[in-house]
Write a protein that holds these residues in place. Structure first.
Motif, short mmCIF file in Angstrom:
data_model
loop_
_atom_site.label_atom_id
_atom_site.label_comp_id
_atom_site.label_asym_id
_atom_site.label_seq_id
_atom_site.Cartn_x
_atom_site.Cartn_y
_atom_site.Cartn_z
N ASN A 146 0.84 -1.25 0.02
CA ASN A 146 -0.07 -0.12 0.00
C ASN A 146 0.72 1.28 0.20
O ASN A 146 1.98 1.61 0.50
N ARG A 152 -4.07 -2.44 -2.29
CA ARG A 152 -3.56 -3.74 -2.49
C ARG A 152 -4.24 -4.97 -1.89
O ARG A 152 -4.16 -5.77 -2.86
N ASP A 153 -5.30 -4.77 -1.22
CA ASP A 153 -6.32 -6.10 -0.92
C ASP A 153 -6.71 -6.54 -2.25
O ASP A 153 -6.87 -7.47 -2.64
N ARG A 154 -7.49 -5.29 -2.71
CA ARG A 154 -8.32 -5.57 -4.11
C ARG A 154 -7.54 -6.16 -5.32
O ARG A 154 -7.71 -7.07 -5.95
N ARG A 157 -6.48 -9.88 -4.35
CA ARG A 157 -7.72 -10.73 -4.70
C ARG A 157 -7.66 -11.12 -6.26
O ARG A 157 -8.07 -12.15 -6.63
N PRO A 190 0.04 -5.23 6.59
CA PRO A 190 -0.47 -6.43 7.13
C PRO A 190 0.26 -7.30 7.68
O PRO A 190 1.19 -7.70 7.01
N ASP A 194 -3.63 -11.24 8.20
CA ASP A 194 -4.38 -10.21 7.52
C ASP A 194 -4.46 -10.62 6.09
O ASP A 194 -5.55 -10.38 5.61
N VAL A 195 -3.30 -10.92 5.65
CA VAL A 195 -3.21 -11.11 4.19
C VAL A 195 -4.09 -12.35 3.75
O VAL A 195 -4.97 -12.42 2.97
N GLN A 198 -7.79 -11.14 3.94
CA GLN A 198 -8.02 -10.29 2.92
C GLN A 198 -8.24 -11.08 1.64
O GLN A 198 -9.11 -10.92 0.85
N GLU A 200 -9.38 -14.24 1.44
CA GLU A 200 -10.43 -15.32 1.72
C GLU A 200 -11.75 -15.13 0.87
O GLU A 200 -12.41 -16.17 0.38
#
Length: 239
Positions: A146, A152-154, A157, A190, A194-195, A198, A200
């Motif tokens: 980030n 970053r999470d998006r 995924r 994270p 956390d990763v 995110q 899941e």
């Protein structure tokens, strides 16, 4: 929007490569920069010197991937091409992406010099806007952090969605700032857990092969060895 290239991200004092939070001495991997800057910021950073990164593959990639059967690989934030070239030498067919056209040009030269240009395809992507199509046996996101408004999470995924059945997702990141980094931008680091959480929505039912912190040696700006902590998450999609 992508621009196809056949063009490495490595700091001369580290095996890390890529984009990430903070313009300080430690190298990191992220597709967005301060204040939402993108391609222009990273092109300017690469143009400051003939080479930013060491040209070697990230140590954690080498550790986690060496035993896998080569197939199709996607290297997100490939920089000057160190990871992509290393994978290609092992027999992988690699797609490397980066937001910087300057970095991709150097990656193309690295691949050509290594004799693997026929197994490395490079393309410019701003991962906040688009993502490579297709499925890959390995998707690697090393030090893709980030920075500013980089989602970053998006992006991770999307990376998971690109993993083929039976394939591997590898996410490597810093657990925090290095002790010697004085200019510390606001950033979110994270934990491995956390990763996993995110990811899941996409990776439910996948096998978590590794999710932990790991310490390694990285040279400080003065050239003396220092220690920093990274996170590594490796998952396998069911076949």
């Amino acid at each position: 929007m992508s621009e196809q290239r056949t063009h490495d991200h490595r700091h001369p004092h580290s095996n890390d490569h890529g984009h990430g939070p903070g313009p300080g001495p430690g190298p990191e991997h992220a597709a967005h920069a301060p204040g939402g800057a993108g391609e222009e910021f990273w092109d300017a950073r690469y143009q400051q010197t003939d080479r930013i990164w060491s040209g070697e593959a990230n140590a954690m990639l080498v550790h986690e991937v060496s035993g896998l059967t080569p197939g199709r690989a996607l290297d997100l934030g490939c920089g000057e091409g160190g990871d992509a070239v290393w994978l290609a030498r092992l027999g992988w067919t690699v797609t490397g992406t980066d937001i910087s056209g300057v970095a991709l040009g150097r990656a193309a030269e690295h691949a050509a010099d290594a004799g693997v240009a026929d197994r490395v395809t490079l393309a410019r992507y701003d991962l906040t806007e688009s993502f490579p199509e297709g499925e890959f046996d390995l998707v690697s996101a090393c030090f893709l952090h980030n920075y500013g408004d980089f989602p970053r999470d998006r992006v991770l995924r999307s990376a998971a969605s690109a993993v083929a059945p039976g394939g591997t997702l590898l996410v490597v990141g810093h657990a925090g700032w290095a002790p010697w980094q004085e200019e510390r931008e606001e950033a979110y680091f994270p934990t491995p857990q956390d990763v996993v959480a995110q990811l899941e929505p996409v990776t439910a039912g996948w096998e978590v092969l590794r999710a932990e912190e790991t310490e390694r040696v990285q040279n400080q700006p003065d050239g003396t060895p220092g220690t920093r902590t990274d996170n590594v998450v490796r998952l396998r999609r069911p076949a």
